[in-house]
Structure formats: C-alpha cells, structure tokens
Design an enzyme around this catalytic site. Structure first.
Site, PDB file in Angstrom:
ATOM      1  N   GLU A 143       0.794  -1.358   0.038  1.00 49.40           N
ATOM      2  CA  GLU A 143      -0.159   0.023  -0.060  1.00 49.40           C
ATOM      3  C   GLU A 143       1.081   1.330  -0.085  1.00 49.40           C
ATOM      4  OE1 GLU A 143      -0.860  -2.632   1.671  1.00 49.40           O
ATOM      5  OE2 GLU A 143      -2.650  -3.026   1.126  1.00 49.40           O
ATOM      6  N   HIS A 212     -10.105  -5.216  10.323  1.00 53.43           N
ATOM      7  CA  HIS A 212     -10.843  -4.855   8.980  1.00 53.43           C
ATOM      8  C   HIS A 212     -12.303  -3.863   9.554  1.00 53.43           C
ATOM      9  CE1 HIS A 212      -8.486  -7.832   7.622  1.00 53.43           C
ATOM     10  NE2 HIS A 212      -8.589  -7.492   6.356  1.00 53.43           N
TER      11      HIS A 212
END
Lengths: 407, 470
Positions: A143, A212
């Site tokens: 990322e 998450h």
C-alpha cells in the site's frame, strides 16, 4: 433554487466563511493540457455564494441546479427530474468514476484487484475491459508503494485514484500520505500539485474483525494539505467522487462497507457535489444532530422515533470531514442551540472530538447545553456480532441522548 | 592525440540476456495461469509485453501435465502458477551468495586511461568539457556552501563529495524530458540541467526567490521546469514516485523515462522492494540508480544488508541490472545511456548500482571520523577522486590543460561566492507564504490562523524576526 454563473477569475463580495481566497483563483496550469479552467459560482438557495470549478465549460449549463441545495427528508432525490435512474451506491461510485475517466484521459485507477476482478466491492467492475489494464492497474500488495506510485504519477500530470481494499490497509500508506501527499505541494513551493484521490471502504462492517473495522478518518484528520470527505448515499457518492477527481488537492474519500448496496434514484444529468459542504438531511428546530457516513441512517431511524415523541431534530450529514463546513453547522446551531454528534469513530481523537472543539471555539455563545458526542468506545472492534453491535452507536442511544439534551 | 572511438550496444555484451525468457517460450498456451496482457484499446500500444506475459489465462491446470517432450510416464515438469518448473531429485539449497561478487563495469583506469578492451559510449569533446566543468562546479559549490554552514551563514548542508561522477555523468546521459526523482545527494543532476548557482543559493538561504518559497531546509531543491522533483527527506519514498512517473510517461507514450537515485541505506526500506517489484510488473520505463557509497550515516554496508550489494536484488524482482564503478564518469555515462535506451525502447526498469565512497560527512551535522578511520577517507578522497580521473582523460585527449583548469576554478569560485552574497542579502518570503500552497485555495481555517498570527506579531513585534516581511 440555486443558480449557476460562469465566471473566470471573477472576484465578488465574499462572505468570510467561504472557504476560498479570491487571490488564489489562478490555478497553476502546468499539468492541465486543456489550459485555464473556468470557474463557476454557485449561489445557493439560502443566498450564500460558493465557488466550484468546472473544467468542461460547455456542460456548465447542463449541471443541475440543486446539486448543493437543501433537501426535504428524502435522501437525495432531485426535483429537477422525476426520471433519473435507480442504482446502488457502489454503482453510483462506478458511474462517477467512469464519467470522469471518459472525460479526462489522465484519470486512472490503481489498487489491489481493481482490474479484472473489478475491485473487492465491485466499484471498478468493467472498467478494465473498457479502458485497458494500464489505466485500471492491478498492483502488488504494497500500500505504501502504490500510494507513492500514485503520488509520483500525480506529480507528472496524471489524476490517479488509489483504491485501498479496506481503509485500514492505508495505515501502511500513512508515510506516503502524510509526508508526501500532504506536503509536496507546499514544500515544492507550489511547483508540483498532487491531484490524487484515495478512496476505499472503512467503518465497522458485519463481523469483519478488529483489523478490518477501522475508522481512519480520525487518524488522517491532522495531516495538512489533504481534504477528507465521506459519502453516504448514491447521490453524494457519485457527486463527491467526481468532485474529488476534479480537485487539484489530494482528497481522501471514505466509503462505508455496509452502505455499498443502498439503492436510490439519481439524476440522469451530470452533477457534482461540493467537497467542502455539509448536507442538510432533515431540517428541524430543536436540536442539531451532526453525523456522517453510516451513522446518518441510525440517526434518521432515531429521528422517526423522535418525531413520534414530539421532537423536531435537524439532521446534518457533515460529509466534509476536513475541513468542516462550519457555515452550515453554525447556522444550524444558531437556530437550535443544542448539538448532538453521532459518529462511528472512537471517543478519543475522533472526528467528533475535533468537531466538538471547533464548535465550542466558534459557537460557544449560541449553545444552551454542552455538546454531546456519541461515539464508539475506545476498544478494538470485537468479532462477536452482539459485542460488535454494542460498540456502534444505536438509534435507541441517540433517542435517549436527544431527550436528555432537550430537557 | 589518441582517438577515442567508443563502442556501443553494451547490451549485447552483458550477460543478463534474460535467459528466463527461453523457459517461457516452451510453455503451452494453457499454462501460466496468472500472467496478464497489458492491453489497451489503443492498438498503437508501444510497449509490447514480453512473451510470457502475452496471454490472459482462464484456468489453472493444477494436475500433472503430459510432458510434450518425453513419455507420459516420466513427468519431469509441472505447470505451477507462474510457469513450468522442472523437478529435480537432488535437494540442493541455492547458496546465499555466489562464489564471486558481480564484477563492476569500469572504463578508465586510475590514470584516466581507458582499459585496452573497454567498450563505452562515445562522448564528444563538448559534452566531456561540460561534464568536467559541472563536476568542478559541483565540487566547488560543495566546498563553499559547506564552509558557509560552518560559518553560520546557512543552517544546514550536505555534500556530494566523491559522487560527482554519478551526479554529472548520469545527468549527461539522460535527456531533459526525463523525470528526475532524487533522494538528496544529487544536486549535480539539477546543475547539469541548468540550475544556476544563484538558484541553489536561494534555496539554501530560503529567500524570496527560492522556488520552494523558503519552506524547506537547505539542499531540498526542486524545479518543475527542470523536471526535477522536489527533494523529500524521507528515505526511499521517492522510489514508488518514480515508478508512478514512469507509469504516467508510459500511458502518454512519451519518449522519456523516469530516473531515480537512492543510497545503499535506502535499499533496506520497504519502498525500495515494492518499487522494484512494481516497476517490473508494470513494465515501467524507470532507471533506478543506487549510489552505494558504503555508509548510511554511521551504518556500514555490512550492517545494512548481507547480499552482494544492491545489484543482485534486481534479479529477485525481475529487473535487469548492472554494477558500475561510480567514480568513473565514462562508465556511468555509458551504463545510463544504455539503460535509457532499454527502459524506453523495451518498456522495462533497469537497476544500476554505482559503487563509490562517501568522502564527506553525511551532512553538516555529522562527523564521520567518529565511526570510520581517517586514512580510509583520505585514501578514497585522493586516489579514487572521480573528478581527477576524468580530468586526466580529457587532458590526454588534448581538450584540457592546467591553465584552463585554474581559470575555471577561480571563475566558478567567484560565481558561487557572489551567489552566496546575493542570496544572503535577499529578502525572505513573506508571512503569507506560511499559509499558501497547503491547498490550491486557502480554506477558512487557514485564513483565520494567518489572521491570528498577524495579530500576535503586531502585539509582540520584538519576539518576531525583523527580516521576515509581514
């Protein structure tokens, strides 16, 4: 009804709370192949003036006029066209994305599984077939690096949209976002702009586990140089996506995992939403409820109960998380004198905490009661469904809070 | 006068002719499940992917395959995801290092004479003179600015001592359209492209003429008109930026590449690995130049990594690489020249490891004699000086002599001192520049904050510097 004027570099009588500086009209055109961008002024239905930019001047007249107007109680339908078309929120995001990619060949997408897989929430489905593997780029799992890659591409003239598969993963990109995305326009003396959009789903889902279920808007809010917006309906999702892509600043667009399947009828005509503006969801008199993203729906559910009990809450979806639309919020507070903030962030250091501070600083004299902020507890989100539900603010709590506030 | 007919396509000489391609040539159509074609609706798509990426695949054949070369009994291969792999009955670990280190490409010997069998790209007299001029200018600028910091005239500086050849020769081998994404020890590249002494000095003093508007510390140069990205202090974050820039160039099908620099220490950062990986996967035209100068502040190479330098890491990511003598301007020039042709012509990244030595301290905040022997520094400074070696070469060509040398050095010195003085005298940027360029248009909170600051300054003028215009 709002009206739109096409002006180029026009200076007008500007109210102090407008968030622009008339001296800064001249955009650096280094990377714009189409040359100077015409600006338009939007006069809102309450008489205030706002500024937006529209790079495609010939379509200006077709922009629908109440893109930023206040609405009654329904989530975003327009009175301008009863037709329109129905779609789900993720489709609205895709529509906005596709329209912008059609319009400007510099717009591109990069992220994990955005290509032929269509994105983990199908926002980019079909785009790779239409625009090719290069313009809708599948990246390896790094990322920080693909965000960095997006920044480098933006500095050379592209307008990338970086998709984080889940916003929580962007914690890995924090270095690039904070140190480079937010800073390079400033440290280069304005020579390089970074018109990047970073988007992805966040928030608490259904048993996705602690890692998450993060609310990154609270971590990013201090970074100077970036803007943050949160969409909540198909209408504003498409509008904010388009506005974010057209903006010269880096914009982080927060979507919510549980809102992707919301259905709504949106206009057929092209429209964009103002990035710095809040949305009036339900006008009222007794209390101002400020919220955003998924909590909007919990608030509206609570509002139904409250109306039955005789209360008249004003619900505002703040939409713009950085900067706050203190103009809309302030006007509401001056009317109701009571504020309730409902958010999904943790209590400590969340968007609600900053909003509380901002309101106290600016509107203290107008408050009849202390600001109440309902947020999640300072715990990682548990996996067990029942526990997870109790870390998120529920409508019953909102009703209780309003009742207490309005005593 | 010796004739210096340099050579050419070092590609043909290099040993890394992608032998792995031959593997994939044998792969039947239905194998290699995850490769993808980089298609674009534009049929003029310039960078055709190499064969093993040319197909998009729908299924994985995980089971045993009939060997198309041999009998059905003797299955010696399997089509794993990624391609066909041969089996071996011998359990043999790949050694962590090879017997010998990867050799280093070098053209000029210590006396500035090309080795008899050396091949290199020819450099004209004009280019060679400019290269030498710029190396001397860089060296002199470093000396004077370093001294200026010691005298308290500027707050910070870092030198490029020992790495002048890497800076100048690599800049000479690329073109003005190529994007340069630096770490911080590459002002020479900007110098080559025409950044003046005055512009350098302005940035170091952070005065009104600085393109960065006085916001960054010294040596954080940046100039969009020279296609030189603004220096960001963070290590190796520029590597993915370079990949992104190359990606943009590839999308626009430009005849240009991205060139990025980093040190040996930078190869430890995650961004280095991901950037190399990305560049290979996206087939981006980017040249990665590693200035392996032996030290990351006080950390020597042996504490930084245990591989054979940075060059071997290229293969791990599928990136063509070469090791070059970083103190040899001609070798650098040739390698970068060839790399650029490959990057743009074939749409691939190239990794160049330039071995050199950081003769100076890390920055003005460092005293490297504290962690390394003084005689080591002296040895490199005197015997391996890239500027001296190149000078010997141009002198032996009859393009240079001692008189021109002294003239150059004194004129450059005067220029730099003058630039320093002018920059020092110049006004600083106004207070308003503290708040502009955070966004394209200043939002209300920033305007409020600026107003509040101005009020404070008005109330307490004695607490604020007098040389900053309000």
């Amino acid at each position: 009804m709002a009206a739109i004027f096409l002006g180029v570099g026009a200076a007008t009588a500007l109210s102090p709370s407008n968030c622009f500086d008339s001296k800064k009209f001249q955009l650096s055109t280094r990377r714009s192949l189409s040359g100077r961008k015409p600006w338009f002024l939007v006069v809102r239905s309450d008489g205030s003036v706002n500024l937006g930019s529209n790079q495609r001047s010939r379509r200006t007249q077709q922009l629908i006029t109440n893109a930023v107007a206040t609405k009654a109680d329904s989530a975003a339908s327009t009175s301008a066209s009863k037709q329109g078309h129905e779609l789900l929120l993720f489709e609205a995001l895709r529509e906005g994305l596709e329209e912008e990619m059609d319009r400007d060949p510099h717009v591109c997408v990069m992220g994990e599984d955005v290509g032929h897989y269509g994105g983990s929430y199908k926002v980019t489905k079909g785009l790779a077939d239409k625009y090719g593997d290069l313009r809708v780029l599948d990246t390896p799992i790094a990322e920080n690096s693909f965000t960095g890659m997006g920044i480098g591409a933006a500095m050379t003239g592209l307008r990338p949209i970086v998709e984080g598969m889940n916003m929580g993963f962007l914690l890995l990109a924090f270095n690039q976002i904070s140190n480079n995305c937010g800073m390079l326009h400033y440290t280069s003396g304005g020579q390089f702009t970074i018109p990047i959009v970073i988007r992805g789903p966040g928030g608490v889902g259904r048993q996705l586990g602690a890692e998450h279920s993060q609310r990154l808007e609270s971590y990013f809010q201090s970074i100077p140089g970036i803007q943050m917006v949160a969409c909540s309906t198909p209408y504003n999702a498409k509008g904010l996506m388009k506005a974010a892509i057209r903006s010269e600043n880096p914009v982080i667009l927060f979507e919510h995992v549980l809102l992707y399947n919301l259905k709504e009828r949106i206009p057929d005509e092209e429209y964009i939403c103002n990035l710095e503006e809040a949305e009036m969801v339900r006008p009222g008199e007794h209390v101002t409820i400020l919220t955003y993203s998924r909590m909007r729906y919990h608030v509206m559910q609570a509002a139904k109960t409250l109306v039955n009990k005789g209360y008249d809450p004003e619900v505002i979806d703040i939409r713009s998380l950085k900067p706050f639309d203190l103009y809309t919020i302030g006007n509401s507070i001056k009317k109701t004198h009571r504020v309730l903030i409902v958010e999904e962030c943790m209590r400590t250091g969340g968007i609600g905490a900053s909003l509380t501070a901002a309101i106290t600083e600016n509107f203290h004299d107008y408050l009849d009661a202390p600001i109440v902020c309902l947020s999640s507890q300072d715990v990682p989100t548990p996996y067990a469904g029942t526990l997870e539900e109790w870390t998120v603010v529920q409508p019953a709590q909102i009703v209780t809070a309003v009742e207490q506030l309005c005593q | 006068m010796k004739s210096k007919v340099g050579l050419l396509s070092l590609i043909k000489q290099s040993s890394c002719t992608c032998s792995m391609n031959s593997h994939y040539n044998k792969t039947p159509l239905t194998a290699a499940p995850f490769a993808r074609a980089f298609k674009s609706p534009d049929s003029n798509f310039r960078f055709s992917p190499s064969l093993f990426l040319a197909r998009r695949f729908e299924s994985i054949k995980a089971g045993k395959q009939l060997d198309s070369f041999g009998s059905s009994v003797n299955n010696q291969f399997l089509d794993f995801p990624g391609g066909r792999v041969a089996f071996t009955p011998n359990m043999r670990f790949i050694s962590e290092s090879s017997e010998e280190r990867i050799p280093c490409y070098r053209v000029l010997d210590d006396d500035g004479q090309p080795f008899p069998d050396s091949s290199f790209v020819k450099v004209s007299e004009g280019v060679a003179i400019k290269m030498y001029n710029d190396m001397v200018t860089l060296q002199t600028m470093d000396t004077i600015f370093y001294e200026a910091q010691r005298q308290g005239r500027i707050s910070f500086y870092l030198t490029t001592s020992g790495e002048e050849a890497i800076n100048i020769a690599s800049a000479a081998a690329i073109k003005n359209d190529d994007f340069v994404v630096p770490q911080y020890r590459e002002p020479g590249v900007l110098l080559w492209r025409g950044f003046s002494m005055q512009e350098f000095a302005n940035q170091c003093f952070g005065n009104k003429a600085d393109y960065g508007k006085g916001r960054q510390m010294p040596i954080h140069y940046g100039s969009n008109k020279h296609n030189y990205f603004t220096v960001s202090s963070t290590i190796a974050t520029q590597l993915p930026h370079a990949v992104g820039a190359a990606y943009a160039l590839k999308m626009d099908q430009k005849d240009a590449c991205a060139v990025t620099y980093f040190g040996d220490g930078g190869t430890s950062e995650g961004d280095f690995h991901a950037a190399l990986n990305f560049s290979a996967v996206t087939e981006a035209p980017v040249i990665f130049i590693c200035r392996n100068n032996g030290w990351a502040i006080s950390t020597p190479i042996s504490d930084q990594f245990r591989s054979d330098g940075a060059v071997v890491k290229g293969r791990a990511y599928g990136v063509r690489s070469i090791r070059v003598d970083g103190n040899d301007a001609l070798a650098i020039y040739s390698a970068v020249h060839a790399a650029r042709e490959m990057a743009i012509g074939e749409g691939r990244p190239i990794l160049i490891e330039a071995l050199t030595y950081r003769v100076g301290h890390h920055t003005t905040s460092d005293d490297s004699t504290k962690y390394r022997p003084v005689d080591e520094i002296e040895w490199w400074r005197t015997t391996q000086d890239p500027v001296t070696r190149f000078r010997k070469w141009i002198e032996s060509n009859g393009w240079w002599n001692g008189d021109i040398e002294s003239e150059l050095r004194s004129s450059v010195r005067k220029q730099i001192l003058h630039a320093l003085q002018e920059a020092e005298k110049a006004e600083k940027p106004p207070i308003s520049d503290l708040f502009t360029d955070v966004y394209d248009v200043s939002p209300s909170n920033l305007r409020e904050q600026e107003h509040s600051l101005r009020e404070t300054i008005k109330k307490h003028p004695q607490d604020y510097p007098s040389n900053v215009p309000i």
